[in-house]
Design a protein around this motif. Structure first.
Motif, mmCIF file in Angstrom:
data_model
loop_
_atom_site.group_PDB
_atom_site.id
_atom_site.type_symbol
_atom_site.label_atom_id
_atom_site.label_comp_id
_atom_site.label_asym_id
_atom_site.label_seq_id
_atom_site.Cartn_x
_atom_site.Cartn_y
_atom_site.Cartn_z
ATOM 1 N N UNK A 45 39.502 65.197 177.168
ATOM 2 C CA UNK A 45 38.261 65.820 176.698
ATOM 3 C C UNK A 45 38.133 65.512 175.215
ATOM 4 N N UNK A 46 36.986 64.997 174.829
ATOM 5 C CA UNK A 46 36.743 64.715 173.413
ATOM 6 C C UNK A 46 35.820 65.788 172.848
ATOM 7 N N UNK A 47 35.913 65.984 171.549
ATOM 8 C CA UNK A 47 35.062 66.966 170.882
ATOM 9 C C UNK A 47 34.088 66.227 169.989
ATOM 10 N N UNK A 48 32.813 66.476 170.193
ATOM 11 C CA UNK A 48 31.763 65.818 169.412
ATOM 12 C C UNK A 48 30.924 66.884 168.724
ATOM 13 N N UNK A 49 30.812 66.767 167.408
ATOM 14 C CA UNK A 49 29.966 67.647 166.629
ATOM 15 C C UNK A 49 28.567 67.092 166.523
ATOM 16 N N UNK B 210 38.127 70.063 164.790
ATOM 17 C CA UNK B 210 38.824 68.796 165.090
ATOM 18 C C UNK B 210 37.965 67.863 165.944
ATOM 19 N N UNK B 211 36.712 67.702 165.534
ATOM 20 C CA UNK B 211 35.806 66.803 166.243
ATOM 21 C C UNK B 211 36.289 65.362 166.099
ATOM 22 N N UNK B 212 36.249 64.631 167.202
ATOM 23 C CA UNK B 212 36.563 63.206 167.156
ATOM 24 C C UNK B 212 35.449 62.468 166.426
ATOM 25 N N UNK B 213 34.216 62.831 166.734
ATOM 26 C CA UNK B 213 33.031 62.236 166.111
ATOM 27 C C UNK B 213 32.074 63.372 165.771
ATOM 28 N N UNK B 214 31.409 63.236 164.625
ATOM 29 C CA UNK B 214 30.364 64.176 164.229
ATOM 30 C C UNK B 214 29.116 63.352 163.951
ATOM 31 N N UNK B 215 28.044 63.657 164.667
ATOM 32 C CA UNK B 215 26.769 62.989 164.434
ATOM 33 C C UNK B 215 25.832 63.963 163.731
ATOM 34 N N UNK B 216 25.225 63.506 162.640
ATOM 35 C CA UNK B 216 24.132 64.253 162.045
ATOM 36 C C UNK B 216 22.846 63.548 162.431
ATOM 37 N N UNK B 217 21.772 64.286 162.493
ATOM 38 C CA UNK B 217 20.477 63.687 162.772
ATOM 39 C C UNK B 217 19.457 64.307 161.812
ATOM 40 N N UNK C 40 38.298 62.602 161.843
ATOM 41 C CA UNK C 40 36.924 62.678 162.347
ATOM 42 C C UNK C 40 36.081 61.553 161.764
ATOM 43 N N UNK C 41 35.303 60.921 162.629
ATOM 44 C CA UNK C 41 34.302 59.951 162.200
ATOM 45 C C UNK C 41 32.979 60.694 162.079
ATOM 46 N N UNK C 42 32.322 60.569 160.929
ATOM 47 C CA UNK C 42 31.030 61.218 160.692
ATOM 48 C C UNK C 42 29.974 60.125 160.571
ATOM 49 N N UNK C 43 28.891 60.246 161.348
ATOM 50 C CA UNK C 43 27.836 59.236 161.365
ATOM 51 C C UNK C 43 26.485 59.921 161.185
#
Length: 192
Positions: free
Chosen positions: A6-10, A69-76, A130-133
């Protein structure tokens, strides 16, 4: 049976008007829709709809990276040149390393659709594991940016961002992410 972790995505949508209820946020639903199709792993989402406030954006990014501990965080949203568009500045303030290629590729993709893509200031980088995009705010642009530009026959003309994200997450110590190749092929170098 799915044996993928299970991955955690913000997911963070920055908008003064959507966060105050003037209109419904479209960024987070668009992200979830695309990710639910593209990613084969089970996903735990951590979501925030917040105003265009630099301190609040920084605080939420830090919380999602360091505590969730999000693997990836996407902002929009909030990546243009308007005075209240400060998502890139908030992002840069919390990064350990900036990954400029993400912003370059986002603009390359968007230029296929609109000449105003040169006004976009999206960026990406790493904080801890965490990768933030930063992504654009419009649902159609989110899907185009993540999936890339395709020809009429469906072949890729300009690769989307998401193809590079699983390998980046591997490199920074995050969970293994697998994709549905019909939507997006995850690129990983061949093992020797």
């Amino acid at each position: 049976m799915n044996t993928l972790p299970t991955i955690t995505i913000g997911l963070i949508s920055t908008s003064d008007r959507a966060s105050s209820g003037v209109y419904a946020d479209e960024g987070i639903p668009a992200l979830k829709s695309w990710l639910d199709k593209a990613v084969l792993n089970p996903i735990r989402y951590v979501e925030a709809l917040i105003p265009d406030d630099q301190d609040e954006i920084k605080s939420v990014l830090i919380h999602m990276a360091d505590e969730e501990h999000c693997d990836v965080i996407f902002t929009t949203g909030g990546t243009g040149p308007a005075p209240r568009d400060i998502t890139p500045e908030a992002t840069q303030a919390v990064l350990d390393k900036e990954l400029l290629g993400f912003g370059e590729q986002m603009r390359r993709i968007s230029l296929h659709y609109v000449p105003t893509a040169i006004l976009s200031r999206q960026t990406a980088g790493v904080r801890g594991n965490s990768l933030i995009v930063n992504l654009p705010g419009r649902p159609k642009a989110i899907a185009e940016t993540l999936g890339g530009v395709r020809s009429e026959d469906g072949s890729i003309i300009v690769p989307g961002l998401f193809g590079a994200i699983p390998y980046c997450v591997d490199l920074i110590g995050g969970d293994f992410i697998e994709t549905d190749t019909a939507i997006c092929t995850a690129f990983r170098p061949k093992q020797k």
